[in-house]
Design a protein around this motif. Structure first.
Motif, PDB file in Angstrom:
ATOM      1  N   PRO A  49       0.836  -1.264   0.088  1.00 34.58           N
ATOM      2  CA  PRO A  49      -0.145  -0.113  -0.037  1.00 34.58           C
ATOM      3  C   PRO A  49       0.786   1.298  -0.038  1.00 34.58           C
ATOM      4  N   THR A  50       0.335   2.314  -0.786  1.00 35.29           N
ATOM      5  CA  THR A  50       1.088   3.734  -0.835  1.00 35.29           C
ATOM      6  C   THR A  50       1.900   3.577  -2.034  1.00 35.29           C
ATOM      7  N   GLN A  51       2.076   2.190  -2.874  1.00 33.23           N
ATOM      8  CA  GLN A  51       2.927   2.271  -3.827  1.00 33.23           C
ATOM      9  C   GLN A  51       1.993   2.393  -5.058  1.00 33.23           C
ATOM     10  N   LEU A  52       2.651   2.567  -6.243  1.00 35.26           N
ATOM     11  CA  LEU A  52       1.919   2.489  -7.443  1.00 35.26           C
ATOM     12  C   LEU A  52       1.483   1.303  -8.057  1.00 35.26           C
ATOM     13  N   MET A  53       0.254   1.051  -8.169  1.00 34.98           N
ATOM     14  CA  MET A  53      -0.480  -0.285  -8.731  1.00 34.98           C
ATOM     15  C   MET A  53      -0.860  -0.020  -9.941  1.00 34.98           C
ATOM     16  N   PRO A  54      -0.635  -0.962 -11.020  1.00 36.94           N
ATOM     17  CA  PRO A  54      -1.434  -1.118 -12.462  1.00 36.94           C
ATOM     18  C   PRO A  54      -2.910  -0.997 -12.449  1.00 36.94           C
ATOM     19  N   VAL A  55      -3.429  -0.272 -13.105  1.00 29.71           N
ATOM     20  CA  VAL A  55      -4.907   0.137 -13.254  1.00 29.71           C
ATOM     21  C   VAL A  55      -5.265   0.198 -14.674  1.00 29.71           C
ATOM     22  N   VAL A  56      -6.558  -0.110 -14.883  1.00 30.76           N
ATOM     23  CA  VAL A  56      -7.383   0.598 -16.028  1.00 30.76           C
ATOM     24  C   VAL A  56      -8.651   1.067 -15.576  1.00 30.76           C
ATOM     25  N   ALA A  57      -8.877   2.308 -15.603  1.00 31.44           N
ATOM     26  CA  ALA A  57      -9.978   2.881 -15.049  1.00 31.44           C
ATOM     27  C   ALA A  57     -11.169   3.127 -16.054  1.00 31.44           C
ATOM     28  N   ASN A  58     -12.488   3.439 -15.356  1.00 37.34           N
ATOM     29  CA  ASN A  58     -13.559   3.212 -16.502  1.00 37.34           C
ATOM     30  C   ASN A  58     -13.747   4.579 -16.982  1.00 37.34           C
ATOM     31  N   ASP A  59     -12.752   4.974 -17.793  1.00 44.80           N
ATOM     32  CA  ASP A  59     -12.935   6.158 -18.685  1.00 44.80           C
ATOM     33  C   ASP A  59     -13.268   6.075 -20.010  1.00 44.80           C
ATOM     34  N   GLY A  60     -13.380   4.659 -20.384  1.00 48.88           N
ATOM     35  CA  GLY A  60     -13.641   4.570 -21.849  1.00 48.88           C
ATOM     36  C   GLY A  60     -12.485   4.330 -22.661  1.00 48.88           C
ATOM     37  N   GLN A  61     -11.300   4.607 -22.076  1.00 51.21           N
ATOM     38  CA  GLN A  61     -10.266   4.643 -22.933  1.00 51.21           C
ATOM     39  C   GLN A  61      -9.341   3.191 -22.857  1.00 51.21           C
ATOM     40  N   ARG A  62      -9.561   2.731 -21.961  1.00 48.28           N
ATOM     41  CA  ARG A  62      -8.574   1.172 -22.040  1.00 48.28           C
ATOM     42  C   ARG A  62      -7.312   1.539 -21.960  1.00 48.28           C
ATOM     43  N   MET A  63      -7.034   2.277 -21.016  1.00 49.50           N
ATOM     44  CA  MET A  63      -5.511   2.705 -21.051  1.00 49.50           C
ATOM     45  C   MET A  63      -4.738   2.069 -19.972  1.00 49.50           C
TER      46      MET A  63
END
Length: 224
Positions: free
Chosen positions: A36-50
């Motif tokens: 925790p507090t470190q960077l985690m790989p994510v894909v957000a639901n912004d429609g861009q799939r980045m």
């Protein structure tokens, strides 16, 4: 709770595995004990799939300082829709946390025994997560943070721990990433344990107990 994960898979392979459009940000090296507090790989639901990288530990937009994030690394799926820290994000700001393993500690041994959970084929998998954007009132820095959802254990995890992260199927991933607001009742069927045979597990050395030990030895199997 789930408080340590691994991300050994290179960003380009993660993007390929989940058919992502590209990489916006990525963690800079293999992680064997990501905390925790470190960077985690994510894909957000912004429609861009980045593919992106958010700080692990949700900081609600209304928080006065960032310290609350260290307490909000997990959200219980049974109560997430009721909690002020999570309910808005559940409706509007969902994400996938893309990892290839996680650790849990068996509580009934003294000292507690760490176990490593991973897919049998060692490929990455997607956890149901929530994200927020927080602006520091002191510096004006904008920080994106995330938290993962947990649920009851399946038959593999139950002898070791009473909780596990929500692991989404490909169809569940598509539903979770819908960019429009979604009511909690529509999402609840996704927040269940994965099939018993999806993961494998084995005991690892207690070197993993310290988050400062981010080394390949963390995932080495302890001989029976």
């Amino acid at each position: 709770m789930c408080g340590r994960v691994t991300v050994q898979t290179p960003a380009i392979e993660i993007a390929r595995e989940f058919a992502l459009a590209g990489i916006r940000n990525a963690i800079d090296r293999p992680r064997f004990n990501l905390a925790p507090t470190q960077l985690m790989p994510v894909v957000a639901n912004d429609g861009q799939r980045m593919l992106d990288a958010y700080r692990w530990g949700l900081i609600p937009s209304w928080a006065k300082d960032a310290s609350i994030g260290s307490k909000l690394i997990n959200a219980r799926s049974e109560t997430v829709a009721e909690k002020p820290s999570f309910r808005s994000a559940l409706k509007r700001r969902r994400c996938l946390l893309l990892i290839d393993g996680y650790y849990e500690w068996k509580q009934t041994t003294k000292p507690k025994t760490p176990f490593f959970f991973h897919r049998k084929d060692r490929k990455p998998f997607a956890l149901a997560g929530l994200w927020e954007e927080w602006t520091s009132p002191e510096t004006g820095e904008v920080v994106r943070t995330c938290s993962l959802l947990t649920t009851g254990p399946n038959a593999l995890i139950a002898p070791i721990h009473d909780r596990m992260p929500v692991i989404l199927s490909p169809a569940g991933q598509q539903q979770w990433l819908r960019p429009e607001p979604v009511e909690a009742a529509e999402l609840q069927p996704l927040l269940v344990s994965c099939p018993d045979d999806f993961l494998d597990a084995y005991e690892v050395a207690r070197v993993v107990n310290s988050p400062t030990n981010d080394v390949p030895e963390c995932i080495e199997r302890v001989a029976a």
